[in-house]
Write an enzyme that holds these catalytic residues in place. Sequence first.
Site, PDB file in Angstrom:
ATOM      1  N   GLY A  14       0.792  -1.207  -0.071  1.00 19.16           N
ATOM      2  CA  GLY A  14      -0.208  -0.011  -0.102  1.00 19.16           C
ATOM      3  C   GLY A  14       0.927   1.282  -0.092  1.00 19.16           C
ATOM      4  O   GLY A  14       0.888   2.109   1.070  1.00 19.16           O
ATOM      5  N   GLY A  16       0.549   4.301  -0.722  1.00 18.87           N
ATOM      6  CA  GLY A  16      -0.035   5.513  -0.849  1.00 18.87           C
ATOM      7  C   GLY A  16       0.625   6.669  -0.092  1.00 18.87           C
ATOM      8  O   GLY A  16       1.989   6.801  -0.019  1.00 18.87           O
ATOM      9  N   ASN A 106      -5.098   3.660  10.898  1.00 19.22           N
ATOM     10  CA  ASN A 106      -5.726   4.446  12.047  1.00 19.22           C
ATOM     11  C   ASN A 106      -6.610   3.492  12.682  1.00 19.22           C
ATOM     12  O   ASN A 106      -7.035   2.425  12.105  1.00 19.22           O
ATOM     13  CB  ASN A 106      -6.692   5.389  11.332  1.00 19.22           C
ATOM     14  CG  ASN A 106      -6.109   6.825  11.171  1.00 19.22           C
ATOM     15  OD1 ASN A 106      -5.109   6.968  12.221  1.00 19.22           O
ATOM     16  ND2 ASN A 106      -6.196   7.852  10.241  1.00 19.22           N
ATOM     17  N   ALA A 132       0.639  13.396   5.379  1.00 22.77           N
ATOM     18  CA  ALA A 132       1.211  13.196   3.991  1.00 22.77           C
ATOM     19  C   ALA A 132      -0.044  13.206   3.090  1.00 22.77           C
ATOM     20  O   ALA A 132      -1.011  12.621   3.723  1.00 22.77           O
ATOM     21  CB  ALA A 132       1.919  12.000   4.211  1.00 22.77           C
ATOM     22  N   LYS A 183      -5.302   8.719  19.985  1.00 22.83           N
ATOM     23  CA  LYS A 183      -5.559   9.110  18.737  1.00 22.83           C
ATOM     24  C   LYS A 183      -6.689   9.123  18.073  1.00 22.83           C
ATOM     25  O   LYS A 183      -7.374   9.833  17.321  1.00 22.83           O
ATOM     26  CB  LYS A 183      -4.532   8.175  17.867  1.00 22.83           C
ATOM     27  CG  LYS A 183      -4.487   8.169  16.398  1.00 22.83           C
ATOM     28  CD  LYS A 183      -3.625   9.752  16.092  1.00 22.83           C
ATOM     29  CE  LYS A 183      -3.939   9.991  14.400  1.00 22.83           C
ATOM     30  NZ  LYS A 183      -3.542   9.153  13.454  1.00 22.83           N
ATOM     31  N   ASN A 187      -9.458  11.543  16.243  1.00 21.88           N
ATOM     32  CA  ASN A 187     -10.127  11.289  14.669  1.00 21.88           C
ATOM     33  C   ASN A 187     -11.809  10.908  14.966  1.00 21.88           C
ATOM     34  O   ASN A 187     -12.250  11.289  13.831  1.00 21.88           O
ATOM     35  CB  ASN A 187      -9.322   9.770  14.361  1.00 21.88           C
ATOM     36  CG  ASN A 187      -8.037   9.937  13.743  1.00 21.88           C
ATOM     37  OD1 ASN A 187      -7.835  11.153  13.335  1.00 21.88           O
ATOM     38  ND2 ASN A 187      -7.088   8.891  13.714  1.00 21.88           N
ATOM     39  N   SER A 252      -8.743  13.389   6.429  1.00 16.88           N
ATOM     40  CA  SER A 252      -8.953  12.124   5.470  1.00 16.88           C
ATOM     41  C   SER A 252     -10.340  11.874   5.185  1.00 16.88           C
ATOM     42  O   SER A 252     -10.616  11.559   3.892  1.00 16.88           O
ATOM     43  CB  SER A 252      -7.817  11.359   5.786  1.00 16.88           C
ATOM     44  OG  SER A 252      -8.274  10.537   6.929  1.00 16.88           O
TER      45      SER A 252
HETATM   46  N1  NAP Z   1      -2.328  10.393   5.027  1.00 17.64           N
HETATM   47  C1  NAP Z   1      -2.005  10.630   6.312  1.00 17.64           C
HETATM   48  O1  NAP Z   1      -1.766  11.761   6.539  1.00 17.64           O
HETATM   49  C2  NAP Z   1      -2.261   9.651   7.411  1.00 17.64           C
HETATM   50  C3  NAP Z   1      -2.038  10.232   8.571  1.00 17.64           C
HETATM   51  C4  NAP Z   1      -2.438   9.241   9.839  1.00 17.64           C
HETATM   52  C5  NAP Z   1      -2.632   7.962   9.572  1.00 17.64           C
HETATM   53  N2  NAP Z   1      -3.031   7.643   8.277  1.00 17.64           N
HETATM   54  C6  NAP Z   1      -3.697   6.283   8.247  1.00 17.64           C
HETATM   55  O2  NAP Z   1      -2.850   5.430   7.272  1.00 17.64           O
HETATM   56  C7  NAP Z   1      -3.467   4.486   6.467  1.00 17.64           C
HETATM   57  C8  NAP Z   1      -3.003   4.681   5.229  1.00 17.64           C
HETATM   58  O3  NAP Z   1      -3.553   6.043   4.790  1.00 17.64           O
HETATM   59  P1  NAP Z   1      -3.053   6.797   3.508  1.00 17.64           P
HETATM   60  O4  NAP Z   1      -3.208   8.188   3.504  1.00 17.64           O
HETATM   61  O5  NAP Z   1      -1.562   6.423   3.276  1.00 17.64           O
HETATM   62  O6  NAP Z   1      -4.007   6.104   2.263  1.00 17.64           O
HETATM   63  P2  NAP Z   1      -3.673   6.034   0.516  1.00 17.64           P
HETATM   64  O7  NAP Z   1      -3.148   7.415   0.403  1.00 17.64           O
HETATM   65  O8  NAP Z   1      -5.130   5.852   0.045  1.00 17.64           O
HETATM   66  O9  NAP Z   1      -2.877   4.902   0.536  1.00 17.64           O
HETATM   67  C9  NAP Z   1      -3.400   3.723   0.832  1.00 17.64           C
HETATM   68  C10 NAP Z   1      -2.509   2.570  -0.380  1.00 17.64           C
HETATM   69  O10 NAP Z   1      -3.116   1.524  -0.209  1.00 17.64           O
HETATM   70  C11 NAP Z   1      -3.108   0.759  -1.726  1.00 17.64           C
HETATM   71  N3  NAP Z   1      -3.951  -0.144  -1.717  1.00 17.64           N
HETATM   72  C12 NAP Z   1      -5.312  -0.415  -1.482  1.00 17.64           C
HETATM   73  N4  NAP Z   1      -5.611  -1.903  -1.687  1.00 17.64           N
HETATM   74  C13 NAP Z   1      -4.370  -2.544  -1.982  1.00 17.64           C
HETATM   75  C14 NAP Z   1      -4.058  -3.807  -2.242  1.00 17.64           C
HETATM   76  N5  NAP Z   1      -4.849  -4.652  -2.262  1.00 17.64           N
HETATM   77  N6  NAP Z   1      -2.618  -3.982  -2.584  1.00 17.64           N
HETATM   78  C15 NAP Z   1      -1.707  -3.104  -2.508  1.00 17.64           C
HETATM   79  N7  NAP Z   1      -1.967  -1.975  -2.340  1.00 17.64           N
HETATM   80  C16 NAP Z   1      -3.181  -1.497  -2.088  1.00 17.64           C
HETATM   81  C17 NAP Z   1      -3.790   1.906  -2.542  1.00 17.64           C
HETATM   82  O11 NAP Z   1      -3.618   1.756  -3.604  1.00 17.64           O
HETATM   83  P3  NAP Z   1      -4.182   2.753  -4.857  1.00 17.64           P
HETATM   84  O12 NAP Z   1      -2.944   3.424  -5.437  1.00 17.64           O
HETATM   85  O13 NAP Z   1      -4.697   1.708  -6.015  1.00 17.64           O
HETATM   86  O14 NAP Z   1      -5.231   3.551  -4.371  1.00 17.64           O
HETATM   87  C18 NAP Z   1      -2.751   3.162  -1.879  1.00 17.64           C
HETATM   88  O15 NAP Z   1      -1.680   3.301  -2.516  1.00 17.64           O
HETATM   89  C19 NAP Z   1      -5.045   4.830   6.864  1.00 17.64           C
HETATM   90  O16 NAP Z   1      -5.416   3.992   7.987  1.00 17.64           O
HETATM   91  C20 NAP Z   1      -5.122   6.226   7.426  1.00 17.64           C
HETATM   92  O17 NAP Z   1      -6.078   6.598   8.202  1.00 17.64           O
HETATM   93  C21 NAP Z   1      -2.855   8.495   7.174  1.00 17.64           C
END
Ligand code: NAP
Length: 297
Positions: A14, A16, A106, A132, A183, A187, A252
């Site tokens: 993942g 992302g 999360n 991010a 946290k 949230n 988010s």
């Molecule tokens: N972003 C932040 O600032 C932040 C801060 C604190 C906590 N979090 C937590 O961190 C976690 C990740 O969040 P994020 O913001 O990084 O989400 P994101 O940007 O949507 O990234 C998720 C990634 O997972 C990929 N994915 C989904 N299904 C998959 C699979 N079967 N195989 C491989 N990859 C797969 C998605 O692919 P696609 O490219 O196809 O969409 C995407 O690249 C969440 O629980 C979020 O709540 C995020």
Amino acid sequence: MTSSPAGGGIAVVGPGAIGGTIAAWLSKSPLVGDLTLCARTPLDRLVVETPVGTIEATPRVITDPAQVVAPVDWVLVATKAYDVEATAGWLAPLVGPQTRLAVLQNGVEHVERFAPYVDPARITPVVVDIPAERAAPGRIHHRRSGTLVVPAGPDGDAFVALFAESPIQASTTDDFLTVAWTKLALNCAGAVCALTSRPAGVVEAPGMAEVMRGMVRECVLVGRAEGAVLGDDLPDHVVDRSRASPPDSINSLLGDRLAGRPMEWDARNGVIVRKGAVHGIATPFNQMAATILHVFA
Ligand SMILES: NC(=O)c1ccc[n+]([C@@H]2O[C@H](COP(=O)([O-])OP(=O)(O)OC[C@H]3O[C@@H](n4cnc5c(N)ncnc54)[C@H](OP(=O)(O)O)[C@@H]3O)[C@@H](O)[C@H]2O)c1
């Protein structure tokens, strides 16, 4: 692959916003060896704007579990909480007898979510606070250094060691439960943004701060019943924090709603309802939020 905790193979499932950011930093670390990105959507490379400059990295990217060569030392999962079932396909080939799994998501159910697929004793839950955003596959803006917190112990120490060369502050805690529920308290109240389709400034709308306090109060009661140590001042703290953030900032949950993506409403609000029911604690604010957000999801 080696057996060294920080020197063997690492797979980030993942890549992302969070997965891509940590992969970029891991790619710079002399302590980290072989790095593989397990992606759903292909990406050519990582370009991550960080607080201290841009990192460009070209780790191996695979998009099919059949492309996994061998189990790795660490699997770091950074998919959204609702994507666990789809993520599980990667675990069978990546997880061997020595593999540890870190869950960067999360909520408070990191271990429960992955227990059907991996021995819970080998799962390291991670509370992530890294701001991010992803503009496109592999193109990420990492705004501030951020923190990763894991339970104390040998696996926690090994996880922290992976980030020794990065500005991300990784640390262990003796009370992970409290860190995770704290946290969650922050949230859960963020749901008001997705419910109203308004950014953080919605906290100033009439009655909204009290709605947020109600959600956090329920979280505090349920978290305490689960064993977390949560102060009575947490509801006010969450509201104050919201008031202090830029009024146009988008969390988010709202970002996902506006983009028509699924939302992590279950990991942020549904869990309070579910665990509240186990303890006989009423959670009407979170129940309403989860019910309404489910309709949009
Ligand atoms: N972003 C932040 O600032 C932040 C801060 C604190 C906590 N979090 C937590 O961190 C976690 C990740 O969040 P994020 O913001 O990084 O989400 P994101 O940007 O949507 O990234 C998720 C990634 O997972 C990929 N994915 C989904 N299904 C998959 C699979 N079967 N195989 C491989 N990859 C797969 C998605 O692919 P696609 O490219 O196809 O969409 C995407 O690249 C969440 O629980 C979020 O709540 C995020």
